[in-house]
Design a protein around this motif. Structure first.
Motif, mmCIF file in Angstrom:
data_model
loop_
_atom_site.group_PDB
_atom_site.id
_atom_site.type_symbol
_atom_site.label_atom_id
_atom_site.label_comp_id
_atom_site.label_asym_id
_atom_site.label_seq_id
_atom_site.Cartn_x
_atom_site.Cartn_y
_atom_site.Cartn_z
ATOM 1 N N UNK A 275 0.934 -1.210 -0.068
ATOM 2 C CA UNK A 275 0.010 0.019 0.076
ATOM 3 C C UNK A 275 0.899 1.244 0.050
ATOM 4 N N UNK A 276 0.608 2.131 -0.887
ATOM 5 C CA UNK A 276 1.313 3.435 -0.927
ATOM 6 C C UNK A 276 2.505 3.248 -1.737
ATOM 7 N N UNK A 307 -10.862 -1.334 -4.914
ATOM 8 C CA UNK A 307 -10.506 -0.245 -3.739
ATOM 9 C C UNK A 307 -10.102 1.233 -4.269
ATOM 10 N N UNK A 308 -10.663 1.955 -3.492
ATOM 11 C CA UNK A 308 -10.183 3.417 -3.968
ATOM 12 C C UNK A 308 -9.769 4.244 -2.576
ATOM 13 N N UNK A 309 -8.435 4.886 -2.933
ATOM 14 C CA UNK A 309 -7.774 5.568 -1.892
ATOM 15 C C UNK A 309 -8.183 7.047 -1.951
ATOM 16 N N UNK A 310 -8.095 7.569 -0.875
ATOM 17 C CA UNK A 310 -8.402 8.982 -0.694
ATOM 18 C C UNK A 310 -7.384 9.755 -1.421
ATOM 19 N N UNK A 311 -7.769 10.782 -2.454
ATOM 20 C CA UNK A 311 -6.873 11.318 -3.199
ATOM 21 C C UNK A 311 -5.898 12.311 -2.457
ATOM 22 N N UNK A 312 -6.372 12.904 -1.475
ATOM 23 C CA UNK A 312 -5.554 13.679 -0.612
ATOM 24 C C UNK A 312 -4.484 13.082 0.282
ATOM 25 N N UNK A 313 -4.349 11.682 0.220
ATOM 26 C CA UNK A 313 -3.462 11.077 1.198
ATOM 27 C C UNK A 313 -2.316 10.680 0.698
ATOM 28 N N UNK A 314 -0.953 11.076 1.259
ATOM 29 C CA UNK A 314 0.346 10.890 0.527
ATOM 30 C C UNK A 314 0.850 9.960 1.281
ATOM 31 N N UNK A 315 0.316 8.727 1.911
ATOM 32 C CA UNK A 315 0.840 7.658 2.578
ATOM 33 C C UNK A 315 2.013 7.210 1.863
ATOM 34 N N UNK A 335 -7.499 14.086 8.188
ATOM 35 C CA UNK A 335 -6.941 12.980 8.655
ATOM 36 C C UNK A 335 -6.118 13.047 10.068
ATOM 37 N N UNK A 336 -6.792 12.293 11.155
ATOM 38 C CA UNK A 336 -6.387 12.201 12.515
ATOM 39 C C UNK A 336 -6.513 10.928 12.890
ATOM 40 N N UNK A 337 -5.957 10.355 14.147
ATOM 41 C CA UNK A 337 -6.198 9.032 14.205
ATOM 42 C C UNK A 337 -7.555 8.520 14.436
ATOM 43 N N UNK A 340 -8.752 8.257 10.283
ATOM 44 C CA UNK A 340 -7.507 8.390 9.391
ATOM 45 C C UNK A 340 -8.137 8.201 7.922
ATOM 46 N N UNK A 341 -7.190 8.783 7.076
ATOM 47 C CA UNK A 341 -7.427 8.656 5.699
ATOM 48 C C UNK A 341 -6.698 7.705 5.010
ATOM 49 N N UNK A 342 -5.553 7.324 5.805
ATOM 50 C CA UNK A 342 -4.415 6.435 5.308
ATOM 51 C C UNK A 342 -3.921 5.644 6.359
#
Lengths: 368, 344
Positions: A275-276, A307-315, A335-337, A340-342
């Motif tokens: 992932x990522x 599966x679709x990732x959140x586009x903002x996430x830079x994980x 994105x917080x605990x 979480x987005x990622x």
């Protein structure tokens, strides 16, 4: 037990820091591969105590973070079925899939249980012959022996209602992939001590030689990390690129032969997506044909997963050390605990969660 | 995508176990749902409330749903007494009377019920508080987990003590009455059969005698709080928020018994976020700190009392800082919800 005193002694920490200051003449970028090490570094604030110029890059070694979204969506799909007991280690419960997580599924009535070892899942399967018991087998080389033993045990018991959803990843291919990237900034690695306790460090030697990069097998206590960083810096300063072992109290060169035997009895090496990061050749473990009957992915047809990732996430960029969590526009806001987005914001070992728990903000991060 | 658009929040549709864990999720539930629905008063939520029209009386209620019923160092019966006695004590009150309400699951062996109640009675006698009323309900199998106990307590305020979470002041010394993380680790290890139960016992015990010992210091005692669910981290964050101050504690000064530290390490839990049932934090004027420490140490429950930190003279309101073992400084955040053991 003395280890807390010995490996968390502030006076010794100060001495190691002074030695680091005296040793480092150039800026160096060192990656700690393992999420457990990231957790200690950030939790103890060690990275902020390091001499200016020594920068720690947080690596991809959080098993929760690199579990592919597709595997998570598959897990949710299986866990939501009637008659299934879905078992997992605790920190997988909050990892967001495309649309939900295991905790939310449990609140809706799914039988999702936290276990502390995969053998607990085998026990549940034996005690509940009318239920399908699935264990989410994630992790690096560290958790692979126990997961292999669970499969071997289930086979010995002749269980037909136990299966594992396998998402094992291997460290050396990830290190190689990072080093092969022309933009890679990593000049030295702290290798994960507990991974090496299982696998030894022989497989790191060709990596160190080929890429001319020092690799120090390092433990998880604050002083382990400081000593590991010092050993890496000494190599960098003297132009060496060897595999050294800081974690001698737990790691032998050849690792744990019995554990490796169990792993390769049950699993074989295969390609897998991270992932990522994306697909990496020969970077994962999958069940061998002899144990394919325990493969939850084969046992449960979940249809097409998209599966679709959140586009903002830079994980992905965080996992490879290319970006800091604080570089992310969603960090600490969307994105917080809590939401979480990622995955790096989920596990205590995830870089984003470690930063968040320590109250790191972009301006704090800029402080040398 | 609009940056403001909400992330998937499917978990918000239902109550999660984490909503009851004493961390940020609990606070959110109270702030967004419970208090608005009850038209509750704004202001700090204390462990016990002053009784309107009776300036020297306080009241507190608590429900106990612990599993397993019996654990090293205690059981649900004694816990139900200690929990409510301690909530009264954190307002500076000595307990006057308790009510006990039982919700019992059909099928519970009478011998277990008897053991729980015998322990409850013994704990109440030891704390010097009579059980004056009660209620018993039996629900069908599966509708409860063996037995749930609610206790409500009424207490009388010690004359000069008026502690409140909102009263912590810059300069205050922060004292802790004993080691942390014993209760949560003991219960977890028993519940999950993790096998370190032999070394770790819950700290469940009443704390009103410590408070009585502190009473002569009167107004120098600003805040008392027993860090139960959410552990020391949650309690300190609540106080910092309610008093609008910044705190700093020394990680190395917080006593964590070695077996507890080892168990927490193994499970990936932070001892500062693990539940306690037998220690308290006291925020006192710096001039009274030594006397307060001596007072706490004068009773067996406070024998291991230590100074763990101070309220900073200035700093962002609501922030709790931790001076780490190696000398760095980081934010000690409010735990989120359920404590989830990590993977490896």
């Amino acid at each position: 037990m003395r280890y807390l005193d010995e490996y968390r002694d502030p006076a010794l920490a100060r001495r190691l820091l002074a030695e680091l200051r005296a040793t480092a003449t150039a800026p160096w970028r060192i990656m700690e591969v393992c999420g457990g090490q990231t957790h200690t570094l950030v939790r103890q604030g060690i990275d902020e105590l390091l001499p200016a110029g020594i920068r720690m890059i947080h690596g991809p070694g959080c098993p929760v973070c690199v579990t592919p979204l597709e595997t998570l969506d598959r897990a949710m799909s299986i866990a939501g079925r009637p008659g299934v007991v879905f078992t997992s280690f605790g920190d997988m419960l909050r990892v967001p899939g495309s649309s939900t997580d295991l905790l939310a599924l449990r609140a809706r009535g799914a039988d999702v249980r936290v276990v502390y070892t995969p053998m607990d899942a085998v026990r549940i399967a034996r005690e509940s012959p009318d239920r399908e018991v699935v264990f989410l087998a994630v992790g690096f080389e560290t958790t692979a022996p126990a997961n292999a033993m669970a499969v071997l045990h289930a086979a010995r018991l002749g269980l037909t209602n136990f299966s594992v959803l396998v998402s094992h990843v291997l460290v050396p291919p990830a290190m190689t992939a990072l080093l092969d990237d022309p933009d890679c900034e990593v000049q030295a690695f702290l290798a994960a001590g507990h991974v090496c306790a299982v696998m030894g460090w022989e497989e790191y030697e060709p990596i160190a030689a080929r890429h001319r990069v020092p690799i120090v097998v390092t433990g998880f206590e604050p002083l382990d990390l400081l000593e590991g960083i010092l050993m890496a810096v000494r190599q960098l300063e003297t132009g060496r690129h060897e595999v050294e072992n800081q974690y001698a109290r737990a790691v032998r060169r050849s690792g744990n032969t019995e554990a490796r035997k169990a792993i390769y009895e049950v699993f074989r090496v295969g390609d897998r997506p991270w992932r990522g990061i994306g697909p990496l050749p020969d970077s994962g473990l999958e069940l061998t044909d002899a144990y394919a009957r325990f493969d939850a992915a084969r046992r449960f047809d979940v249809g097409d997963l998209r599966p679709t990732e959140d586009p903002a996430c830079i994980a992905g960029a965080v996992l490879t050390g290319a970006r800091l969590p604080t570089d992310c526009t969603a960090y600490g806001t969307r994105c917080t605990p809590r939401h979480p987005l990622g995955a790096p914001m989920v596990s205590t070992e995830g870089t984003c969660a470690a930063f968040h728990a320590a109250g790191r903000t972009a301006d704090l991060q800029d402080t040398p | 995508m609009n940056i403001e658009c909400p992330a998937p929040r499917h978990e918000d549709e239902r109550v999660l176990l984490g909503h009851g864990a004493g961390g940020r999720l609990t606070a959110e539930l109270l702030d967004t749902l419970v208090l608005p629905a009850l038209e509750g008063q704004p202001g700090p939520l204390e462990d016990a409330a002053l009784l309107p029209g009776h300036p020297d009386l306080v009241m507190s209620t608590d429900s106990f749903v612990v599993s397993p019923l019996f654990f090293p160092g205690g059981d649900i019966g004694s816990l139900a007494v200690h929990g409510t006695v301690n909530d009264l004590a954190m307002r500076g009150a000595q307990p006057l009377a308790l009510s006990v309400a039982l919700i019992v699951e059909e099928g519970l062996p009478l011998s277990e019920l008897h053991s729980v109640l015998r322990s409850l009675g013994k704990a109440a006698r030891a704390a010097g508080v009579p059980v004056v009323t009660g209620d018993t309900k039996v629900v069908g199998r599966g509708a409860a987990d063996k037995i749930f106990i609610n206790t409500t307590g009424v207490g009388r305020l010690d004359k000069a003590l008026r502690p409140s979470a909102a009263l912590a002041r810059p300069g205050d010394t922060i004292l802790l009455s004993g080691p942390v993380a014993l209760h949560g680790t003991a219960v977890l290890s028993t519940r999950e059969g993790l096998g370190f139960d032999s070394e770790i016992a819950s700290d469940s015990r009443p704390l009103h005698r410590i408070v009585r010992a502190l009473a002569p210091l009167g107004p120098d005692v600003h805040t008392l709080r027993d860090p139960t669910r959410g552990g020391l981290a949650a309690a300190l964050n609540e106080i910092a928020r309610d008093a609008s101050v910044a705190l700093e504690i020394e990680e190395g000064a917080v006593p964590v018994p070695v077996p507890v530290a080892s168990a927490c390490d193994l499970l990936g839990l932070d001892p500062l976020t693990v539940a306690n049932e037998g220690c308290l934090v006291a925020f006192v004027s710096p001039a009274a700190a030594l006397d307060a420490l001596a007072a706490m140490r004068s009773v067996p429950e406070g024998a291991d009392a230590v100074r763990i930190g101070e309220v900073l003279p200035a700093g962002p309101a609501g922030r709790v800082l931790l001076r780490t073992l190696v000398g760095a400084r980081r934010v000690l955040d409010m735990p989120l919800g359920e404590q989830l053991p990590r993977i490896c």
